[in-house]
Design an enzyme around this catalytic site. Structure first.
Site, PDB file in Angstrom:
ATOM      1  CG  ASN A  41      -0.486  -0.281   2.378  1.00  0.00           C
ATOM      2  OD1 ASN A  41       0.596  -0.975   2.652  1.00  0.00           O
ATOM      3  ND2 ASN A  41      -1.137   0.022   3.471  1.00  0.00           N
ATOM      4  CB  ILE A  42       1.487   3.561  -2.314  1.00  0.00           C
ATOM      5  CG1 ILE A  42       2.348   2.395  -2.704  1.00  0.00           C
ATOM      6  CG2 ILE A  42       2.351   4.762  -2.418  1.00  0.00           C
ATOM      7  CD1 ILE A  42       2.891   2.520  -4.138  1.00  0.00           C
ATOM      8  CD  GLU A  43      -1.471   4.840   4.607  1.00  0.00           C
ATOM      9  OE1 GLU A  43      -1.039   5.747   5.444  1.00  0.00           O
ATOM     10  OE2 GLU A  43      -2.246   3.825   4.998  1.00  0.00           O
ATOM     11  CD  GLU A  54      -5.569  -5.987  -1.209  1.00  0.00           C
ATOM     12  OE1 GLU A  54      -4.800  -4.914  -1.376  1.00  0.00           O
ATOM     13  OE2 GLU A  54      -6.163  -6.553  -0.498  1.00  0.00           O
ATOM     14  CB  CYS A  85     -11.190  -2.982   0.930  1.00  0.00           C
ATOM     15  SG  CYS A  85     -10.550  -2.029  -0.944  1.00  0.00           S
ATOM     16  CB  CYS A  88      -8.758  -5.088  -3.282  1.00  0.00           C
ATOM     17  SG  CYS A  88      -7.615  -3.594  -3.177  1.00  0.00           S
TER      18      CYS A  88
HETATM   19  N1  THU Z   1      -5.640  -1.507   2.366  1.00  0.00           N
HETATM   20  C1  THU Z   1      -4.999  -2.266   1.437  1.00  0.00           C
HETATM   21  O1  THU Z   1      -3.596  -1.856   0.981  1.00  0.00           O
HETATM   22  N2  THU Z   1      -5.678  -3.192   0.895  1.00  0.00           N
HETATM   23  C2  THU Z   1      -7.013  -3.513   1.019  1.00  0.00           C
HETATM   24  O2  THU Z   1      -7.833  -3.940   0.470  1.00  0.00           O
HETATM   25  C3  THU Z   1      -7.268  -3.046   2.545  1.00  0.00           C
HETATM   26  C4  THU Z   1      -6.703  -1.729   3.044  1.00  0.00           C
HETATM   27  C5  THU Z   1      -4.591  -0.319   2.940  1.00  0.00           C
HETATM   28  C6  THU Z   1      -5.193   1.110   2.506  1.00  0.00           C
HETATM   29  C7  THU Z   1      -4.424   1.859   3.841  1.00  0.00           C
HETATM   30  O3  THU Z   1      -3.241   2.326   3.325  1.00  0.00           O
HETATM   31  C8  THU Z   1      -4.453   0.770   4.948  1.00  0.00           C
HETATM   32  O4  THU Z   1      -4.796  -0.464   4.271  1.00  0.00           O
HETATM   33  C9  THU Z   1      -5.613   1.063   5.916  1.00  0.00           C
HETATM   34  O5  THU Z   1      -6.859   1.016   5.488  1.00  0.00           O
HETATM   35 ZN    ZN Z   2      -8.483  -2.544  -1.026  1.00  0.00          ZN
END
Ligand code: THU
Ligand code: ZN
Length: 140
Positions: A41-43, A54, A85, A88
């Site tokens: 994940n990359i915020e 994903e 989620c 995804c």
């Molecule tokens: N996150 C994911 O990378 N994949 C998902 O399907 C669920 C959520 C990340 C997004 C955010 O950076 C962190 O988890 C908290 O929600």
């Molecule tokens: Zn997701």
């Protein structure tokens, strides 16, 4: 020992960029011909532009010419069995059959395993749109 794909997903956690949530997620997606693409994940400061692990893995794979997949592992630094989620799940459904195994890391050798169809039943797909187009054509 956990399966190799779990290890790859865990390694991807190292590159997660999570200054806001501090919740790292890693994904490892295996192609039908046995290659593995990983994502983290990359915020983003605006929050809504954050990329999920994903979708990063799917993008890497598709960018490299792969559109058929046979296994996905998802993990988080918390090893809490995080599942993809809703967004995804839909992104995965574009390319993966409903029997795609989705393996969620619970730490050590423990996993929870689902199919994509269990996680996202009755999804909209290319088939849905093609069927609607065919019906429109037939009704004309
Ligand atoms: N996150 C994911 O990378 N994949 C998902 O399907 C669920 C959520 C990340 C997004 C955010 O950076 C962190 O988890 C908290 O929600
Ligand atoms: Zn997701």
């Amino acid at each position: 020992m956990p399966e190799a794909l779990v290890e790859r997903a865990r390694e991807a956690l190292d590159n997660a960029y999570v200054p806001y949530s501090e919740y790292t997620v890693g994904a490892a997606l295996r192609t039908a011909d046995g290659e593995v693409y990983v994502g983290c994940n990359i915020e983003n400061a605006n929050y809504s532009n954050s990329l999920h692990a994903e979708e990063v893995a799917v993008a890497e794979a598709v960018k490299n010419g792969h559109t058929e997949f046979d296994r996905l592992v998802v993990t988080s630094g918390a090893r809490d069995g995080v599942t993809p989620c809703g967004m995804c799940r839909q992104t995965l459904a574009e390319f993966c059959d409903e029997d795609l195994p989705v393996v969620c890391d619970l730490g050590g050798d423990d996993v929870a395993e689902y199919t994509l169809g269990e996680l996202l039943p009755n999804t909209i797909s290319l088939d849905t749109l093609e069927a609607a187009a065919a019906k429109r054509d037939a009704d004309e």
